[in-house]
Design a protein around this motif. Structure first.
Motif, PDB file in Angstrom:
ATOM      1  N   VAL A   4       0.857  -1.181   0.000  1.00 25.02           N
ATOM      2  CA  VAL A   4       0.000   0.000   0.000  1.00 25.02           C
ATOM      3  C   VAL A   4       0.895   1.233   0.000  1.00 25.02           C
ATOM      4  N   THR A   5       0.700   2.094  -0.993  1.00 26.65           N
ATOM      5  CA  THR A   5       1.416   3.359  -1.065  1.00 26.65           C
ATOM      6  C   THR A   5       0.430   4.473  -0.744  1.00 26.65           C
ATOM      7  N   CYS A  48      -1.857  -7.247   4.565  1.00 27.12           N
ATOM      8  CA  CYS A  48      -2.578  -6.757   3.389  1.00 27.12           C
ATOM      9  C   CYS A  48      -2.702  -7.877   2.356  1.00 27.12           C
ATOM     10  N   THR A  49      -3.927  -8.100   1.891  1.00 27.93           N
ATOM     11  CA  THR A  49      -4.180  -9.129   0.880  1.00 27.93           C
ATOM     12  C   THR A  49      -4.257  -8.552  -0.527  1.00 27.93           C
ATOM     13  N   GLY A  50      -4.198  -7.231  -0.650  1.00 32.67           N
ATOM     14  CA  GLY A  50      -4.277  -6.596  -1.957  1.00 32.67           C
ATOM     15  C   GLY A  50      -5.688  -6.507  -2.501  1.00 32.67           C
ATOM     16  N   CYS A  51      -6.691  -6.512  -1.644  1.00 39.48           N
ATOM     17  CA  CYS A  51      -8.085  -6.471  -2.086  1.00 39.48           C
ATOM     18  C   CYS A  51      -8.454  -5.128  -2.727  1.00 39.48           C
ATOM     19  N   SER A  52      -7.716  -4.083  -2.437  1.00 36.96           N
ATOM     20  CA  SER A  52      -7.895  -2.740  -3.016  1.00 36.96           C
ATOM     21  C   SER A  52      -9.156  -2.011  -2.568  1.00 36.96           C
ATOM     22  N   LEU A  53      -9.844  -2.505  -1.555  1.00 30.38           N
ATOM     23  CA  LEU A  53     -11.034  -1.814  -1.068  1.00 30.38           C
ATOM     24  C   LEU A  53     -10.701  -0.414  -0.558  1.00 30.38           C
ATOM     25  N   CYS A  54      -9.559  -0.265   0.076  1.00 30.75           N
ATOM     26  CA  CYS A  54      -9.168   1.048   0.596  1.00 30.75           C
ATOM     27  C   CYS A  54      -8.981   2.045  -0.538  1.00 30.75           C
ATOM     28  N   GLY A  55      -8.335   1.633  -1.604  1.00 32.29           N
ATOM     29  CA  GLY A  55      -8.110   2.507  -2.747  1.00 32.29           C
ATOM     30  C   GLY A  55      -9.392   2.863  -3.476  1.00 32.29           C
ATOM     31  N   ILE A  56     -10.307   1.924  -3.547  1.00 35.46           N
ATOM     32  CA  ILE A  56     -11.599   2.175  -4.179  1.00 35.46           C
ATOM     33  C   ILE A  56     -12.416   3.160  -3.340  1.00 35.46           C
ATOM     34  N   MET A  57     -12.356   3.032  -2.023  1.00 37.45           N
ATOM     35  CA  MET A  57     -13.139   3.863  -1.124  1.00 37.45           C
ATOM     36  C   MET A  57     -12.600   5.289  -1.011  1.00 37.45           C
ATOM     37  N   CYS A  58     -11.319   5.481  -1.216  1.00 35.42           N
ATOM     38  CA  CYS A  58     -10.693   6.788  -1.015  1.00 35.42           C
ATOM     39  C   CYS A  58     -11.228   7.823  -2.017  1.00 35.42           C
ATOM     40  N   PRO A  59     -11.860   8.895  -1.531  1.00 34.87           N
ATOM     41  CA  PRO A  59     -12.404   9.896  -2.447  1.00 34.87           C
ATOM     42  C   PRO A  59     -11.337  10.794  -3.071  1.00 34.87           C
ATOM     43  N   ASP A  60     -10.138  10.763  -2.528  1.00 40.28           N
ATOM     44  CA  ASP A  60      -9.073  11.651  -3.007  1.00 40.28           C
ATOM     45  C   ASP A  60      -7.952  10.927  -3.743  1.00 40.28           C
ATOM     46  N   ILE A  65      -2.488   0.482  -4.443  1.00 38.27           N
ATOM     47  CA  ILE A  65      -2.206  -0.874  -3.984  1.00 38.27           C
ATOM     48  C   ILE A  65      -1.571  -1.626  -5.126  1.00 38.27           C
ATOM     49  N   SER A  66      -0.446  -2.260  -4.845  1.00 40.06           N
ATOM     50  CA  SER A  66       0.247  -3.031  -5.868  1.00 40.06           C
ATOM     51  C   SER A  66       0.609  -4.391  -5.308  1.00 40.06           C
ATOM     52  N   LYS A  67       0.760  -5.351  -6.188  1.00 39.69           N
ATOM     53  CA  LYS A  67       1.123  -6.706  -5.777  1.00 39.69           C
ATOM     54  C   LYS A  67       2.504  -7.045  -6.268  1.00 39.69           C
TER      55      LYS A  67
END
Length: 67
Positions: A4-5, A48-60, A65-67
């Motif tokens: 996660v970056t 971190c499993t790399g599901c990318s939910l955090c990146g999708i949710m982030c409005p900014d 997220i990279s694997k």
């Protein structure tokens, strides 16, 4: 292993990414960006499993997220 970056200058500490993360990988840090927001950081990136939910949710678009 996923990574996660956080783009700290985009983060405004809304906490949406923290709330949605199923493994509680993220937390509000103790370092403020130039706008005065205490930005998100990873607390245990190995969970971190790399599901990318955090990146999708982030409005900014402050997370990448990279694997």
């Amino acid at each position: 292993m996923a990574k996660v970056t956080v783009f700290h200058e985009y983060c405004k500490s809304c906490g949406l990414c923290i709330a949605i993360c199923p493994n509680k990988v993220l937390e509000i840090g103790d370092k403020a960006n130039q706008k005065g927001y205490y930005t998100v950081r990873t607390n245990d990136e190995s969970k971190c499993t790399g599901c990318s939910l955090c990146g999708i949710m982030c409005p900014d678009l402050a997370l990448e997220i990279s694997k």
